[in-house]
Scaffold this motif. Structure first.
Motif, PDB file in Angstrom:
ATOM      1  N   UNK A  90     -60.054  15.530 -54.766  1.00  0.00           N
ATOM      2  CA  UNK A  90     -61.165  14.629 -54.429  1.00  0.00           C
ATOM      3  C   UNK A  90     -61.579  13.686 -55.558  1.00  0.00           C
ATOM      4  N   UNK A  91     -60.622  12.993 -56.185  1.00  0.00           N
ATOM      5  CA  UNK A  91     -61.006  11.979 -57.187  1.00  0.00           C
ATOM      6  C   UNK A  91     -61.504  10.719 -56.492  1.00  0.00           C
ATOM      7  N   UNK A  92     -62.137   9.828 -57.264  1.00  0.00           N
ATOM      8  CA  UNK A  92     -62.530   8.537 -56.706  1.00  0.00           C
ATOM      9  C   UNK A  92     -61.304   7.665 -56.455  1.00  0.00           C
ATOM     10  N   UNK A  93     -60.335   7.739 -57.372  1.00  0.00           N
ATOM     11  CA  UNK A  93     -59.097   6.991 -57.183  1.00  0.00           C
ATOM     12  C   UNK A  93     -57.978   7.649 -57.961  1.00  0.00           C
ATOM     13  N   UNK A  94     -56.754   7.268 -57.626  1.00  0.00           N
ATOM     14  CA  UNK A  94     -55.552   7.768 -58.297  1.00  0.00           C
ATOM     15  C   UNK A  94     -54.769   6.566 -58.808  1.00  0.00           C
ATOM     16  N   UNK A  95     -54.399   6.594 -60.089  1.00  0.00           N
ATOM     17  CA  UNK A  95     -53.625   5.516 -60.687  1.00  0.00           C
ATOM     18  C   UNK A  95     -52.216   6.000 -60.994  1.00  0.00           C
ATOM     19  N   UNK A  96     -51.247   5.129 -60.775  1.00  0.00           N
ATOM     20  CA  UNK A  96     -49.861   5.446 -61.121  1.00  0.00           C
ATOM     21  C   UNK A  96     -49.273   4.273 -61.889  1.00  0.00           C
ATOM     22  N   UNK A  97     -48.561   4.586 -62.958  1.00  0.00           N
ATOM     23  CA  UNK A  97     -47.922   3.557 -63.769  1.00  0.00           C
ATOM     24  C   UNK A  97     -46.468   3.397 -63.350  1.00  0.00           C
ATOM     25  N   UNK A  98     -46.047   2.153 -63.152  1.00  0.00           N
ATOM     26  CA  UNK A  98     -44.679   1.868 -62.721  1.00  0.00           C
ATOM     27  C   UNK A  98     -43.942   1.139 -63.834  1.00  0.00           C
ATOM     28  N   UNK A  99     -42.909   1.798 -64.362  1.00  0.00           N
ATOM     29  CA  UNK A  99     -42.068   1.245 -65.432  1.00  0.00           C
ATOM     30  C   UNK A  99     -40.611   1.449 -65.036  1.00  0.00           C
ATOM     31  N   UNK A 100     -39.804   0.371 -65.015  1.00  0.00           N
ATOM     32  CA  UNK A 100     -40.147  -1.044 -65.176  1.00  0.00           C
ATOM     33  C   UNK A 100     -41.040  -1.520 -64.034  1.00  0.00           C
ATOM     34  N   UNK A 101     -41.792  -2.605 -64.223  1.00  0.00           N
ATOM     35  CA  UNK A 101     -42.830  -2.976 -63.254  1.00  0.00           C
ATOM     36  C   UNK A 101     -42.323  -3.325 -61.868  1.00  0.00           C
ATOM     37  N   UNK A 102     -41.047  -3.733 -61.754  1.00  0.00           N
ATOM     38  CA  UNK A 102     -40.528  -4.134 -60.450  1.00  0.00           C
ATOM     39  C   UNK A 102     -39.420  -3.196 -59.961  1.00  0.00           C
ATOM     40  N   UNK A 103     -39.416  -1.952 -60.460  1.00  0.00           N
ATOM     41  CA  UNK A 103     -38.438  -0.963 -60.017  1.00  0.00           C
ATOM     42  C   UNK A 103     -38.634  -0.709 -58.522  1.00  0.00           C
TER      43      UNK A 103
END
Length: 279
Positions: A90-103
């Motif tokens: 139950x977080x407010x939001x979930x962040x995910x990092x995408x590397x490389x940015x256009x994979x």
């Protein structure tokens, strides 16, 4: 498809997970986290790891980290599993990092789960110079380690992307070659700096300043001192990373001190509050 948590793995299996992460390591140390037993999962095909993924729990959000795969189908199944685990907290939001940015594999996987682009992360190549240092760097020791953690975590408590360090994470960074320093103005602690040396590359991972001292020019003084110390060692360039939404850092890293800028990664966000409203 066999999904196992990190804590279920044998010592040899954990070594294979670390090898997969190392082979897929495009990012500097402070943007990653050592796999934890409680929030890291893996997919196995026979005796080989096909994908791994985990997350770090912050006060109001979750960051999905430590992503690597050799089989895209396995990774997509694992992403759905990890996403469900994160939503259940139950977080407010979930962040995910995408590397490389256009994979394509990463982007399409997270888009199918409802994640949307929220921030870009830039990689800047900075130039050093020869000026008079105006602050002092004191290296990490066993005696001042807890002080470093307290100052650094106080300084980043309101950060949207930087998570608090504990002793285990700090030890992991140091073991991987990171160099943490306390920053003093004469006898007063004003913040911290974290540097990484990787072969011939020097990366400025973090500059932090105590909240009560922000907007008093200490960020610029710390950066100037860092650039001067490198110049005296005949190092004439360095890397630094900055989020498009981090206004303080964007003001600090003036264009005249940098010779190149690239989009290094993208952060995508899933809004749990918005999802609840639409269900």
């Amino acid at each position: 498809m066999n999904i196992l948590s990190y804590r279920q793995l044998s010592h040899q299996q954990r070594r294979l997970v670390h090898r997969l992460l190392h082979n897929n390591r495009f990012f500097p140390l402070s943007l990653s986290c050592q796999p934890t037993e409680h929030h890291q999962w893996t997919v196995w095909k026979e005796d080989q790891v096909s994908a791994t993924l985990g997350f770090h729990v912050l006060e109001h959000s979750i960051q999905i980290l430590n992503a690597a795969y050799t089989d895209l189908h396995a990774f997509r199944s694992l992403a759905r599993h990890v996403h469900s685990e994160a939503v259940s907290l139950s977080p407010k939001h979930i962040d995910v990092q995408i590397i490389p940015p256009h994979d394509f594999g990463f982007v399409s996987t997270w888009a199918s789960l409802g994640y949307q682009l929220s921030s870009e992360q830039f990689r800047l190549i900075g130039l050093t110079h020869n000026r008079v240092p105006s602050v002092q760097f004191k290296p990490l020791t066993l005696r001042n380690r807890q002080l470093y953690l307290t100052i650094r975590n106080d300084a980043t408590c309101d950060s949207e992307f930087l998570f608090p360090y504990d002793t285990l994470h700090l030890d992991y960074l140091v073991d991987q070659g990171a160099l943490p320093y306390l920053v003093y103005d004469d006898k007063t602690i004003v913040g911290t700096i974290l540097i990484e040396k990787h072969k011939q590359t020097v990366r400025l991972l973090e500059i932090t300043c105590l909240p009560q001292l922000k907007h008093q020019g200490y960020g610029r003084r710390i950066l100037d001192t860092f650039q001067t110390k490198l110049h005296k060692k005949n190092i004439f360039s360095f890397e630094v990373y900055c989020f498009s939404t981090h206004q303080d850092a964007l003001r600090l890293y003036q264009p005249d001190a940098f010779c190149d800028i690239q989009v290094f990664s993208n952060w995508h966000r899933y809004s749990c509050e918005g999802a609840l409203l639409t269900t």
